[in-house]
Design a protein around this motif. Structure first.
Motif, mmCIF file in Angstrom:
data_model
loop_
_atom_site.group_PDB
_atom_site.id
_atom_site.type_symbol
_atom_site.label_atom_id
_atom_site.label_comp_id
_atom_site.label_asym_id
_atom_site.label_seq_id
_atom_site.Cartn_x
_atom_site.Cartn_y
_atom_site.Cartn_z
ATOM 1 N N ARG A 165 20.162 33.222 -12.832
ATOM 2 C CA ARG A 165 19.737 32.023 -13.378
ATOM 3 C C ARG A 165 20.200 30.655 -12.514
ATOM 4 N N THR A 166 19.593 30.006 -11.639
ATOM 5 C CA THR A 166 19.793 28.873 -11.210
ATOM 6 C C THR A 166 19.138 27.688 -11.391
ATOM 7 N N ASP A 167 19.293 26.587 -10.790
ATOM 8 C CA ASP A 167 18.817 25.294 -10.921
ATOM 9 C C ASP A 167 17.118 25.687 -10.622
ATOM 10 N N MET A 168 16.952 26.430 -9.696
ATOM 11 C CA MET A 168 15.463 26.582 -9.208
ATOM 12 C C MET A 168 14.813 27.781 -10.258
ATOM 13 N N THR A 169 15.501 28.517 -10.817
ATOM 14 C CA THR A 169 14.788 29.440 -11.829
ATOM 15 C C THR A 169 14.911 29.174 -13.191
ATOM 16 N N SER A 170 15.995 28.279 -13.707
ATOM 17 C CA SER A 170 16.058 28.158 -15.242
ATOM 18 C C SER A 170 15.038 27.554 -16.021
ATOM 19 N N GLU A 171 14.312 26.756 -15.348
ATOM 20 C CA GLU A 171 13.268 25.949 -16.203
ATOM 21 C C GLU A 171 12.266 27.074 -16.570
ATOM 22 N N ALA A 172 11.761 27.913 -15.406
ATOM 23 C CA ALA A 172 10.994 28.945 -15.784
ATOM 24 C C ALA A 172 11.297 29.991 -16.552
ATOM 25 N N LEU A 173 12.588 30.382 -16.643
ATOM 26 C CA LEU A 173 13.077 31.332 -17.402
ATOM 27 C C LEU A 173 13.060 30.807 -18.710
ATOM 28 N N ASP A 174 13.349 29.614 -19.052
ATOM 29 C CA ASP A 174 13.507 29.143 -20.307
ATOM 30 C C ASP A 174 11.987 28.993 -20.952
ATOM 31 N N GLN A 175 10.783 28.660 -20.183
ATOM 32 C CA GLN A 175 9.710 28.571 -20.421
ATOM 33 C C GLN A 175 8.989 29.795 -20.706
ATOM 34 N N ASN A 176 9.663 30.914 -20.325
ATOM 35 C CA ASN A 176 9.095 32.326 -20.376
ATOM 36 C C ASN A 176 10.095 33.427 -21.113
ATOM 37 N N PRO A 177 10.635 32.990 -22.372
ATOM 38 C CA PRO A 177 11.576 33.883 -22.945
ATOM 39 C C PRO A 177 11.157 35.373 -22.714
ATOM 40 N N GLU A 178 9.954 35.669 -22.762
ATOM 41 C CA GLU A 178 9.499 37.288 -22.546
ATOM 42 C C GLU A 178 9.715 37.670 -21.260
ATOM 43 N N TRP A 179 9.665 36.978 -20.303
ATOM 44 C CA TRP A 179 10.017 37.332 -18.859
ATOM 45 C C TRP A 179 11.423 37.371 -18.854
ATOM 46 N N MET A 180 12.378 36.545 -19.280
ATOM 47 C CA MET A 180 13.832 36.650 -19.207
ATOM 48 C C MET A 180 14.292 37.893 -19.790
ATOM 49 N N ALA A 181 13.587 38.253 -21.277
ATOM 50 C CA ALA A 181 14.202 39.159 -21.906
ATOM 51 C C ALA A 181 13.687 40.568 -21.064
#
Length: 250
Positions: A189-205
């Protein structure tokens, strides 16, 4: 503990590495490309904790600028630390691109090549005259070179090339006792990836579920390893690629 240069340190893993290095008593020269305010924020944070840091602009894709950058480094070493050599180099600057092979353009391919492989090669070459004997080089690789992830073929290929280059650096710089290792982060999780991760909780999970330790990584998980490799505590670690991924897809 010496002075280290960290490229791409205005945010993410590079910024975390700069702060961690300073906390371990290292002087820090950090570079930025399009984010000078972020770099200055890191400099101020380091100074607030009693450390010394200097931010210098650098586009690692433009080899023609490396001689001028070396001159700026020499000036910073002299004026800030009264030194003419530095002790560590972290080739960290980079960016991601998510396209399948069939849609990658030549310009996109060349951009990734210039930043992730050509840049570190020639920047290290340019800085060698200022690098102290016994110094440490850490190249930022990626777990994607071990695990094929659709959409990142050029990025992963050049990161794999950087792993190979690391071993050649260790071999060729050995007469000067300069060590070279690479660090391969997994999902972070970095500045570059955090937005995408937060918008895709299934992906993060999903990513967390594929990681033995049950979560995705944070910049500090990687930067602590990088700083350890820069220090004399890792003086007998050389020519290695160390995956820092919590047991990702094992």
């Amino acid at each position: 503990m010496g002075i280290v240069i960290i490229t791409g340190a205005s945010r993410g893993i590079g910024a975390s590495t700069a702060v961690q290095a300073a906390r371990h008593g290292m002087g820090v020269i950090l570079t930025y490309n399009s984010n000078p305010s972020g770099a200055e924020k890191i400099v101020r944070a380091i100074e607030a904790e009693g450390g010394k840091a200097v931010a210098i602009g650098l586009d690692v894709s433009k080899v023609s600028t490396f001689a001028a950058f070396r001159a700026n480094v020499a000036k910073a070493l002299s004026t800030t630390w009264d030194r003419d050599r530095f002790d560590g180099l972290v080739n960290n600057a980079g960016y991601g691109l998510f396209n399948p092979i069939e849609t990658v353009t030549e310009a996109e391919f060349d951009g990734l090549l210039n930043v992730h492989l050509k840049g570190p090669f020639f920047l290290t070459q340019a800085l060698l005259p200022l690098m102290a004997d016994g110094a440490s080089i850490v190249n930022m690789a990626s777990a994607t070179s071990r695990l094929a992830t659709p959409g990142v073929a050029p990025y992963a290929s050049f990161k794999g090339g950087l792993e190979v280059l690391t071993r050649y650096m260790a071999k060729e710089f050995a007469p000067r006792r300069i060590r070279a290792n690479s660090v391969a982060p997994g999902p972070i999780r970095t500045d570059m990836t955090s937005e995408a991760l937060d918008q895709n909780p299934e992906w993060m999970a999903m990513l967390a579920g594929q990681t033995a330790l049950g979560r995705i990584g944070e910049p500090e998980d990687v930067s602590r390893v990088v700083v350890n490799l820069l220090s004399t505590d890792s003086g007998w670690i050389n020519a290695q690629n160390i995956e820092v991924a919590g047991g990702y897809n094992i």
